[in-house]
Design a protein around this motif. Structure first.
Motif, PDB file in Angstrom:
ATOM      1  N   LEU A  10      -1.882  10.010  11.029  1.00 46.71           N
ATOM      2  CA  LEU A  10      -2.889   9.732   9.985  1.00 46.71           C
ATOM      3  C   LEU A  10      -2.293   8.765   8.961  1.00 46.71           C
ATOM      4  N   MET A  11      -1.023   8.940   8.671  1.00 44.97           N
ATOM      5  CA  MET A  11      -0.350   8.032   7.723  1.00 44.97           C
ATOM      6  C   MET A  11      -0.310   6.603   8.300  1.00 44.97           C
ATOM      7  N   ALA A  12      -0.087   6.505   9.615  1.00 42.86           N
ATOM      8  CA  ALA A  12      -0.101   5.177  10.255  1.00 42.86           C
ATOM      9  C   ALA A  12      -1.493   4.565  10.094  1.00 42.86           C
ATOM     10  N   ALA A  13      -2.537   5.393  10.264  1.00 47.40           N
ATOM     11  CA  ALA A  13      -3.912   4.890  10.103  1.00 47.40           C
ATOM     12  C   ALA A  13      -4.143   4.412   8.673  1.00 47.40           C
ATOM     13  N   ASP A  14      -3.642   5.181   7.689  1.00 43.27           N
ATOM     14  CA  ASP A  14      -3.794   4.794   6.273  1.00 43.27           C
ATOM     15  C   ASP A  14      -3.263   3.378   6.041  1.00 43.27           C
ATOM     16  N   ILE A  15      -2.157   3.094   6.708  1.00 45.88           N
ATOM     17  CA  ILE A  15      -1.479   1.812   6.486  1.00 45.88           C
ATOM     18  C   ILE A  15      -2.147   0.691   7.297  1.00 45.88           C
ATOM     19  N   VAL A  27      18.024   1.630  -5.719  1.00 46.63           N
ATOM     20  CA  VAL A  27      18.506   2.802  -6.458  1.00 46.63           C
ATOM     21  C   VAL A  27      17.320   3.758  -6.610  1.00 46.63           C
ATOM     22  N   GLY A  28      17.551   5.053  -6.327  1.00 44.92           N
ATOM     23  CA  GLY A  28      16.485   6.025  -6.567  1.00 44.92           C
ATOM     24  C   GLY A  28      15.597   6.291  -5.369  1.00 44.92           C
ATOM     25  N   ALA A  29      16.077   5.950  -4.170  1.00 50.36           N
ATOM     26  CA  ALA A  29      15.269   6.184  -2.964  1.00 50.36           C
ATOM     27  C   ALA A  29      15.179   7.671  -2.635  1.00 50.36           C
ATOM     28  N   LYS A  30      16.091   8.447  -3.209  1.00 44.93           N
ATOM     29  CA  LYS A  30      16.038   9.897  -3.008  1.00 44.93           C
ATOM     30  C   LYS A  30      16.620  10.597  -4.232  1.00 44.93           C
ATOM     31  N   ILE A  31      15.749  10.981  -5.152  1.00 41.22           N
ATOM     32  CA  ILE A  31      16.182  11.731  -6.335  1.00 41.22           C
ATOM     33  C   ILE A  31      16.359  13.177  -5.892  1.00 41.22           C
ATOM     34  N   MET A  32      17.475  13.781  -6.310  1.00 36.51           N
ATOM     35  CA  MET A  32      17.790  15.116  -5.816  1.00 36.51           C
ATOM     36  C   MET A  32      17.382  16.203  -6.810  1.00 36.51           C
ATOM     37  N   LEU A  72       0.849  -1.199   0.000  1.00 36.28           N
ATOM     38  CA  LEU A  72       0.000   0.000   0.000  1.00 36.28           C
ATOM     39  C   LEU A  72       0.875   1.236   0.000  1.00 36.28           C
ATOM     40  N   THR A  73       0.477   2.221  -0.803  1.00 34.34           N
ATOM     41  CA  THR A  73       1.182   3.499  -0.724  1.00 34.34           C
ATOM     42  C   THR A  73       0.294   4.658  -1.189  1.00 34.34           C
ATOM     43  N   GLY A  74       0.783   5.882  -0.952  1.00 36.82           N
ATOM     44  CA  GLY A  74       0.046   7.076  -1.361  1.00 36.82           C
ATOM     45  C   GLY A  74       1.011   8.207  -1.666  1.00 36.82           C
ATOM     46  N   LEU A  75       0.568   9.142  -2.521  1.00 38.98           N
ATOM     47  CA  LEU A  75       1.398  10.313  -2.847  1.00 38.98           C
ATOM     48  C   LEU A  75       0.530  11.551  -2.688  1.00 38.98           C
ATOM     49  N   GLN A  76       0.964  12.441  -1.839  1.00 37.39           N
ATOM     50  CA  GLN A  76       0.172  13.635  -1.542  1.00 37.39           C
ATOM     51  C   GLN A  76      -0.088  14.486  -2.779  1.00 37.39           C
ATOM     52  N   PRO A  77      -1.316  14.990  -2.942  1.00 36.26           N
ATOM     53  CA  PRO A  77      -1.575  15.908  -4.058  1.00 36.26           C
ATOM     54  C   PRO A  77      -1.283  17.356  -3.656  1.00 36.26           C
ATOM     55  N   ARG A 111      19.653  18.762  -2.105  1.00 36.16           N
ATOM     56  CA  ARG A 111      18.262  18.791  -1.631  1.00 36.16           C
ATOM     57  C   ARG A 111      17.434  17.783  -2.398  1.00 36.16           C
ATOM     58  N   LYS A 112      16.418  17.223  -1.731  1.00 36.41           N
ATOM     59  CA  LYS A 112      15.502  16.278  -2.396  1.00 36.41           C
ATOM     60  C   LYS A 112      14.707  16.984  -3.502  1.00 36.41           C
ATOM     61  N   MET A 113      14.490  16.310  -4.626  1.00 30.21           N
ATOM     62  CA  MET A 113      13.577  16.855  -5.642  1.00 30.21           C
ATOM     63  C   MET A 113      12.177  16.791  -5.043  1.00 30.21           C
ATOM     64  N   SER A 114      11.560  17.972  -4.896  1.00 28.39           N
ATOM     65  CA  SER A 114      10.300  17.990  -4.158  1.00 28.39           C
ATOM     66  C   SER A 114       9.194  18.664  -4.956  1.00 28.39           C
ATOM     67  N   LYS A 115       7.984  18.069  -4.888  1.00 29.33           N
ATOM     68  CA  LYS A 115       6.864  18.649  -5.652  1.00 29.33           C
ATOM     69  C   LYS A 115       6.408  19.975  -5.072  1.00 29.33           C
ATOM     70  N   SER A 116       6.801  20.276  -3.823  1.00 30.72           N
ATOM     71  CA  SER A 116       6.369  21.561  -3.263  1.00 30.72           C
ATOM     72  C   SER A 116       7.472  22.624  -3.326  1.00 30.72           C
ATOM     73  N   VAL A 159       8.069   3.155  -0.352  1.00 26.86           N
ATOM     74  CA  VAL A 159       8.243   4.609  -0.213  1.00 26.86           C
ATOM     75  C   VAL A 159       9.689   4.993  -0.519  1.00 26.86           C
ATOM     76  N   GLY A 160       9.911   6.285  -0.771  1.00 32.29           N
ATOM     77  CA  GLY A 160      11.265   6.817  -0.852  1.00 32.29           C
ATOM     78  C   GLY A 160      11.809   6.928   0.567  1.00 32.29           C
ATOM     79  N   VAL A 161      13.092   7.209   0.661  1.00 34.50           N
ATOM     80  CA  VAL A 161      13.744   7.134   1.971  1.00 34.50           C
ATOM     81  C   VAL A 161      13.210   8.208   2.941  1.00 34.50           C
ATOM     82  N   LEU A 191       9.524  13.423 -11.111  1.00 39.73           N
ATOM     83  CA  LEU A 191      10.343  12.253 -11.431  1.00 39.73           C
ATOM     84  C   LEU A 191      10.702  11.492 -10.144  1.00 39.73           C
ATOM     85  N   GLY A 192      10.877  12.212  -9.046  1.00 41.33           N
ATOM     86  CA  GLY A 192      11.150  11.584  -7.742  1.00 41.33           C
ATOM     87  C   GLY A 192       9.973  10.722  -7.306  1.00 41.33           C
ATOM     88  N   SER A 193       8.740  11.228  -7.506  1.00 41.16           N
ATOM     89  CA  SER A 193       7.538  10.446  -7.132  1.00 41.16           C
ATOM     90  C   SER A 193       7.498   9.153  -7.932  1.00 41.16           C
TER      91      SER A 193
HETATM   92  P1  TYM Z   1       4.982  12.365  -0.602  1.00 35.15           P
HETATM   93  O1  TYM Z   1       3.702  12.768  -1.240  1.00 35.15           O
HETATM   94  O2  TYM Z   1       5.866  13.443  -0.090  1.00 35.15           O
HETATM   95  O3  TYM Z   1       5.804  11.498  -1.590  1.00 35.15           O
HETATM   96  C1  TYM Z   1       5.204  10.382  -2.262  1.00 35.15           C
HETATM   97  C2  TYM Z   1       6.184   9.257  -2.396  1.00 35.15           C
HETATM   98  O4  TYM Z   1       7.225   9.619  -3.277  1.00 35.15           O
HETATM   99  C3  TYM Z   1       8.477   9.473  -2.641  1.00 35.15           C
HETATM  100  N1  TYM Z   1       9.335  10.574  -3.094  1.00 35.15           N
HETATM  101  C4  TYM Z   1      10.566  10.415  -3.566  1.00 35.15           C
HETATM  102  N2  TYM Z   1      11.314   9.326  -3.754  1.00 35.15           N
HETATM  103  C5  TYM Z   1      12.552   9.499  -4.271  1.00 35.15           C
HETATM  104  N3  TYM Z   1      13.058  10.722  -4.576  1.00 35.15           N
HETATM  105  C6  TYM Z   1      12.339  11.850  -4.403  1.00 35.15           C
HETATM  106  N4  TYM Z   1      12.837  13.033  -4.705  1.00 35.15           N
HETATM  107  C7  TYM Z   1      11.025  11.725  -3.867  1.00 35.15           C
HETATM  108  N5  TYM Z   1      10.056  12.616  -3.581  1.00 35.15           N
HETATM  109  C8  TYM Z   1       9.018  11.887  -3.120  1.00 35.15           C
HETATM  110  C9  TYM Z   1       8.180   9.604  -1.151  1.00 35.15           C
HETATM  111  O5  TYM Z   1       9.172   8.986  -0.363  1.00 35.15           O
HETATM  112  C10 TYM Z   1       6.861   8.877  -1.072  1.00 35.15           C
HETATM  113  O6  TYM Z   1       7.039   7.491  -1.032  1.00 35.15           O
HETATM  114  N6  TYM Z   1       3.153  11.007   3.788  1.00 35.15           N
HETATM  115  C11 TYM Z   1       3.397  10.572   2.445  1.00 35.15           C
HETATM  116  C12 TYM Z   1       2.130  10.172   1.736  1.00 35.15           C
HETATM  117  C13 TYM Z   1       1.344   9.129   2.459  1.00 35.15           C
HETATM  118  C14 TYM Z   1       1.635   7.745   2.499  1.00 35.15           C
HETATM  119  C15 TYM Z   1       0.613   7.173   3.321  1.00 35.15           C
HETATM  120  C16 TYM Z   1       2.637   6.953   1.934  1.00 35.15           C
HETATM  121  C17 TYM Z   1       0.232   9.359   3.200  1.00 35.15           C
HETATM  122  N7  TYM Z   1      -0.206   8.165   3.729  1.00 35.15           N
HETATM  123  C18 TYM Z   1       0.608   5.808   3.583  1.00 35.15           C
HETATM  124  C19 TYM Z   1       2.612   5.574   2.202  1.00 35.15           C
HETATM  125  C20 TYM Z   1       1.594   5.036   3.027  1.00 35.15           C
HETATM  126  C21 TYM Z   1       4.028  11.716   1.688  1.00 35.15           C
HETATM  127  O7  TYM Z   1       3.909  12.851   2.060  1.00 35.15           O
HETATM  128  O8  TYM Z   1       4.683  11.337   0.558  1.00 35.15           O
END
Ligand code: TYM
Length: 327
Positions: free
Chosen positions: A128-133, A179-184, A5-10, A191-196, A143-145, A16-18
């Protein structure tokens, strides 16, 4: 069959990191495990969101999950807020989590430093994330690291709950890609490549057009040596490009180093850009066919129905164990 199970925040456009850290793993495991993937929209409102944009992004993300290769017949795909049990379980778990534990979350420390008005939701969001799981008895959480610590918190909470109230939850395990647990970030590879990210200059979004992708990769920050090899400490920019190539090509870092050993930085960047453009154009074509189709509603209706049945049962068990309601 084991469940993942996993999720990616909108909270921003997927990157590319996601894809590499999270969705790619789900694609890889979808034939092996029972797979659940959702859009954690309730997590996104821990920071201010434009309501209209948020709703649009939720649907975009669902289309992107599928366009990236997640087969709706093999994955339960759903929206977190369409299942009211997540927040209910989260409350019970909050009452079984210590302030000290929650305060250790490094992501909260980082994120709260960058903002003026820090919400209580941002602090409690790992619960809340613990509850999701835990609602779904997930065995593995790809998940990424950066999310590893949160999955570990879910483990701690579930172990303690089981000890106090009797066996209730599966203890989940994080799955981190080798490989790819943290794309920069391409413009600052420390710094991590971040959607925000505010400027987005060093971030490749999955829906970026070809010209933008090439421009961002060609201007990636590297170093002053001109030899291509993997060294995270001294060559974070080059190592990041090698990681991206290696993940998308599904070959090892060693093989990637070998492939580029006689290249200059310009050629390396060009080849990485070609590969990213190739992969993302396939995803974008599928995405464009899906985004306005009725299929998405059907998939989400199914996800809502399936997950509500599972989550209701689990929540009633939990309420019963802690002494709530008449179950
Ligand atoms: P979020 O939305 O920040 O990121 C979504 C997933 O993408 C991975 N990720 C990356 N991996 C490698 N390199 C990167 N640059 C990179 N950026 C993002 C994150 O590690 C993640 O796996 N709290 C979570 C969302 C969530 C969740 C859950 C995940 C909510 N409930 C339950 C798993 C299970 C979050 O903010 O991920």
């Amino acid at each position: 069959m084991k469940r993942i199970l996993t999720g990616l925040q909108p909270s921003g456009e997927l990157t590319l990191g996601s894809l590499i850290g999270s969705i790619g793993q789900m694609v890889m495991y979808q034939n092996e495990y029972e797979s659940f993937i959702f859009v954690p929209d309730m997590h996104a409102i821990t920071v201010k969101q434009d309501p209209k944009l948020l709703k649009e992004r939720v649907i975009k993300n669902v289309a992107l999950y599928i366009a990236c290769g997640l087969d709706p017949s093999k994955n339960v795909i759903y929206i977190q807020s369409e299942n009211l049990y997540h927040a209910n379980l989260s409350w019970v778990l909050e009452c079984n989590t210590y302030i000290g534990e929650a305060s250790r979350m490094t992501q909260f420390k980082d994120k709260s430093k960058k903002q003026d008005n820090v919400t209580v939701g941002l602090f409690t969001y790992p619960i809340l994330m613990a509850a999701d799981i835990l609602l779904y008895d997930a065995d593995y959480v790809p998940v990424g690291v950066d999310q590893k610590q949160h999955v570990e918190l879910a483990r701690d909470i579930s172990e303690r709950f089981n000890k106090t109230y009797g066996n209730t939850f599966k203890i989940p395990e994080p799955l981190i890609p080798e490989v790819g647990a943290k794309i920069m970030d391409l413009s600052d590879p420390t710094r991590k490549m971040s959607k925000s990210d505010v400027t987005g200059k060093g971030v490749i979004y999955l829906l970026d057009d070809e010209k933008t992708i090439r421009k961002k990769i060609m201007s990636a920050v590297t170093d002053s040596e001109s030899k291509v090899y993997y060294d995270l400490v001294n060559k974070p920019g080059i190592s990041n490009l090698l990681t991206i190539y290696s993940s998308l090509k599904e070959i090892s870092i060693k093989e990637t180093e070998e492939h580029f050993k006689d290249c200059n930085y310009g050629n390396l960047k060009k080849e990485v850009a070609d590969l990213v453009v190739e992969k993302l154009s396939i995803i974008q074509e599928k995405y464009n066919n899906l985004i306005n189709s009725e299929e998405l509603d059907k998939i989400l209706d199914n996800g809502k129905d399936v997950t509500n049945v599972i989550a209701k049962k689990k929540l009633e068990e939990v309420f019963n164990k802690v002494g709530l309601g008449r179950y």
